[in-house]
Design a protein around this motif. Sequence first.
Motif, PDB file in Angstrom:
ATOM      1  N   GLY A 103     -19.314  10.063  61.919  1.00  0.00           N
ATOM      2  CA  GLY A 103     -17.970  10.586  61.661  1.00  0.00           C
ATOM      3  C   GLY A 103     -17.053  10.513  62.868  1.00  0.00           C
ATOM      4  O   GLY A 103     -15.877  10.859  62.771  1.00  0.00           O
ATOM      5  N   ASN A 104     -17.584  10.058  64.007  1.00  0.00           N
ATOM      6  CA  ASN A 104     -16.764   9.975  65.230  1.00  0.00           C
ATOM      7  C   ASN A 104     -16.454   8.525  65.579  1.00  0.00           C
ATOM      8  O   ASN A 104     -17.222   7.621  65.266  1.00  0.00           O
ATOM      9  N   ASP A 105     -15.333   8.343  66.275  1.00  0.00           N
ATOM     10  CA  ASP A 105     -14.876   6.994  66.583  1.00  0.00           C
ATOM     11  C   ASP A 105     -15.582   6.328  67.763  1.00  0.00           C
ATOM     12  O   ASP A 105     -15.828   5.121  67.724  1.00  0.00           O
ATOM     13  N   PRO A 106     -15.878   7.042  68.853  1.00  0.00           N
ATOM     14  CA  PRO A 106     -16.353   6.337  70.052  1.00  0.00           C
ATOM     15  C   PRO A 106     -17.771   5.791  69.921  1.00  0.00           C
ATOM     16  O   PRO A 106     -18.497   6.089  68.969  1.00  0.00           O
ATOM     17  N   THR A 107     -18.141   5.012  70.940  1.00  0.00           N
ATOM     18  CA  THR A 107     -19.515   4.571  71.145  1.00  0.00           C
ATOM     19  C   THR A 107     -20.171   5.577  72.092  1.00  0.00           C
ATOM     20  O   THR A 107     -19.613   5.869  73.150  1.00  0.00           O
ATOM     21  N   TYR A 108     -21.310   6.111  71.721  1.00  0.00           N
ATOM     22  CA  TYR A 108     -21.999   7.131  72.533  1.00  0.00           C
ATOM     23  C   TYR A 108     -23.169   6.487  73.258  1.00  0.00           C
ATOM     24  O   TYR A 108     -23.941   5.737  72.645  1.00  0.00           O
ATOM     25  N   VAL A 109     -23.301   6.786  74.558  1.00  0.00           N
ATOM     26  CA  VAL A 109     -24.351   6.154  75.361  1.00  0.00           C
ATOM     27  C   VAL A 109     -25.132   7.219  76.122  1.00  0.00           C
ATOM     28  O   VAL A 109     -24.556   8.158  76.675  1.00  0.00           O
ATOM     29  N   GLY A 110     -26.450   7.051  76.138  1.00  0.00           N
ATOM     30  CA  GLY A 110     -27.295   7.957  76.914  1.00  0.00           C
ATOM     31  C   GLY A 110     -28.595   7.280  77.293  1.00  0.00           C
ATOM     32  O   GLY A 110     -28.757   6.063  77.110  1.00  0.00           O
ATOM     33  N   ARG A 111     -29.523   8.058  77.848  1.00  0.00           N
ATOM     34  CA  ARG A 111     -30.833   7.550  78.265  1.00  0.00           C
ATOM     35  C   ARG A 111     -30.703   6.354  79.219  1.00  0.00           C
ATOM     36  O   ARG A 111     -31.505   5.408  79.146  1.00  0.00           O
ATOM     37  N   ILE A 112     -29.723   6.366  80.084  1.00  0.00           N
ATOM     38  CA  ILE A 112     -29.552   5.226  80.996  1.00  0.00           C
ATOM     39  C   ILE A 112     -30.580   5.339  82.114  1.00  0.00           C
ATOM     40  O   ILE A 112     -30.656   6.355  82.805  1.00  0.00           O
ATOM     41  N   ARG A 113     -31.385   4.294  82.237  1.00  0.00           N
ATOM     42  CA  ARG A 113     -32.423   4.248  83.278  1.00  0.00           C
ATOM     43  C   ARG A 113     -32.382   2.902  83.968  1.00  0.00           C
ATOM     44  O   ARG A 113     -32.059   1.896  83.338  1.00  0.00           O
ATOM     45  N   GLN A 114     -32.760   2.898  85.249  1.00  0.00           N
ATOM     46  CA  GLN A 114     -32.925   1.630  85.937  1.00  0.00           C
ATOM     47  C   GLN A 114     -34.324   1.129  85.588  1.00  0.00           C
ATOM     48  O   GLN A 114     -35.310   1.860  85.775  1.00  0.00           O
ATOM     49  N   ALA A 149     -32.653  15.671  81.119  1.00  0.00           N
ATOM     50  CA  ALA A 149     -33.391  16.849  81.593  1.00  0.00           C
ATOM     51  C   ALA A 149     -32.968  18.092  80.814  1.00  0.00           C
ATOM     52  O   ALA A 149     -33.745  19.038  80.651  1.00  0.00           O
ATOM     53  N   ASN A 150     -31.735  18.058  80.313  1.00  0.00           N
ATOM     54  CA  ASN A 150     -31.245  19.185  79.506  1.00  0.00           C
ATOM     55  C   ASN A 150     -31.134  18.829  78.024  1.00  0.00           C
ATOM     56  O   ASN A 150     -30.384  19.468  77.278  1.00  0.00           O
ATOM     57  N   GLY A 151     -31.866  17.796  77.633  1.00  0.00           N
ATOM     58  CA  GLY A 151     -31.893  17.432  76.211  1.00  0.00           C
ATOM     59  C   GLY A 151     -30.605  16.801  75.728  1.00  0.00           C
ATOM     60  O   GLY A 151     -30.318  16.805  74.528  1.00  0.00           O
ATOM     61  N   VAL A 152     -29.797  16.237  76.628  1.00  0.00           N
ATOM     62  CA  VAL A 152     -28.509  15.652  76.220  1.00  0.00           C
ATOM     63  C   VAL A 152     -28.640  14.137  76.103  1.00  0.00           C
ATOM     64  O   VAL A 152     -28.876  13.445  77.099  1.00  0.00           O
ATOM     65  N   PHE A 153     -28.554  13.652  74.873  1.00  0.00           N
ATOM     66  CA  PHE A 153     -28.512  12.210  74.579  1.00  0.00           C
ATOM     67  C   PHE A 153     -27.932  12.081  73.181  1.00  0.00           C
ATOM     68  O   PHE A 153     -27.927  13.046  72.407  1.00  0.00           O
ATOM     69  N   PRO A 154     -27.388  10.918  72.844  1.00  0.00           N
ATOM     70  CA  PRO A 154     -26.790  10.786  71.513  1.00  0.00           C
ATOM     71  C   PRO A 154     -27.849  10.618  70.428  1.00  0.00           C
ATOM     72  O   PRO A 154     -28.889  10.000  70.662  1.00  0.00           O
ATOM     73  N   THR A 155     -27.580  11.187  69.252  1.00  0.00           N
ATOM     74  CA  THR A 155     -28.379  10.895  68.063  1.00  0.00           C
ATOM     75  C   THR A 155     -27.402  10.618  66.918  1.00  0.00           C
ATOM     76  O   THR A 155     -26.260  11.112  66.940  1.00  0.00           O
ATOM     77  N   PRO A 156     -27.825   9.863  65.912  1.00  0.00           N
ATOM     78  CA  PRO A 156     -26.907   9.543  64.817  1.00  0.00           C
ATOM     79  C   PRO A 156     -26.318  10.781  64.147  1.00  0.00           C
ATOM     80  O   PRO A 156     -25.143  10.784  63.781  1.00  0.00           O
ATOM     81  N   LEU A 157     -27.115  11.837  64.016  1.00  0.00           N
ATOM     82  CA  LEU A 157     -26.602  13.008  63.306  1.00  0.00           C
ATOM     83  C   LEU A 157     -25.443  13.667  64.045  1.00  0.00           C
ATOM     84  O   LEU A 157     -24.601  14.313  63.427  1.00  0.00           O
ATOM     85  N   GLU A 158     -25.378  13.496  65.351  1.00  0.00           N
ATOM     86  CA  GLU A 158     -24.247  14.049  66.086  1.00  0.00           C
ATOM     87  C   GLU A 158     -23.074  13.087  66.121  1.00  0.00           C
ATOM     88  O   GLU A 158     -21.924  13.497  66.204  1.00  0.00           O
ATOM     89  N   VAL A 159     -23.373  11.811  66.093  1.00  0.00           N
ATOM     90  CA  VAL A 159     -22.328  10.801  66.285  1.00  0.00           C
ATOM     91  C   VAL A 159     -21.574  10.498  64.998  1.00  0.00           C
ATOM     92  O   VAL A 159     -20.380  10.188  65.018  1.00  0.00           O
TER      93      VAL A 159
END
Length: 352
Positions: free
Chosen positions: A305-316, A293-303
Amino acid sequence: SRPNLALVGATGAVGTVMREIVSSREDIWGEIRLVASARSAGKVLRVRDEDVVVRALTPEVFDGIDIVIFDVPDEVSAEWVPIAAARGPIVIDKSGTFRMEADVPLVVPEVNPLDARNRPRGVISTPNCTTLSMMAAMGALHAEYTLKELVVASYQAVSGAGVVGPARLYDEVEALAGDRSVGQASGDVRKALANKQLPDDSPFPAPIAFNVVPWAGSYKDGGWASEELKLRNESRKILGIPDLKVSATCVRVPVVTTHSLAVHARFEREITVADAHRVLEAAPTVVLMDDPANGVFPTPLEVVGNDPTYVGRIRQAIDFPNTLDLFVCGDNLRKGAALNAAEIAELVASEL
Ligand code: 2RA
């Protein structure tokens, strides 16, 4: 005394990230030896703020080494991993050659660390970057809710194809830059690239600029691409679910580095978005970015160079019980390759 580490394939795309990773993590190593093909031997590369001369791949280069990480093409691993293991060190191999062999563990340290102990051949494999991009997240969800099925579509970065991948994407973008007519008629990008004399030796089977290409890896029976079968077989082995149902479509996209996956995951029991948030927030190597709702989800350009796995857009999933849809991004050269291998090396070193 501190264990000695050798990096084979030190000059490649993953090798470059590997040198950076071992230089920036806690330094547990004695010597770090750099090894590459005879062509690259003699080059001087930086590791841990020191100049190190690259040595050629020979049986003797493994003498005095405790742990070796190989990141080389499958056929080079097939020949050289057994030679290295026979000389004593524990080998961590990034190639596809040994991953599915029963007596070689396939390890993601935050998912199945204990598997690394059972290595009768002295060899541990590290998974393909596409599988790795989702493993930390799916492993954490599986541990509580028991995975039954995965349907995955990948959006794979060009650096998965090695240093030639980004080189091609940059060349194509440069050749097309400023031309506001391309991408509007069938075949016009191919023609424009030919007119700019771009050599026809792309690692991709179609133009990658302004395009998506539904193919990654080599051709397998039934029309599957090797990347799609790796995703299935490796997920089953890492998660320890031999009958996990997996179906994947792998697609190359004009992203330099960081693979993304759209995952449709069915579990044994009911799981809500809030459940998934709780599990993933507690997973140390996962970052939850899920506030669409606030435009927060992972995209490759943000991820990248970083170590973790980024997760978003979780829906049932509306029409599928016990099922979530989600979007995962992971840097294919870091967790997808060099970082996972470095983490396995640290795990093994801690138990030597
Ligand atoms: C790719 N996963 O992205 C592959 C590299 N092994 O091409």
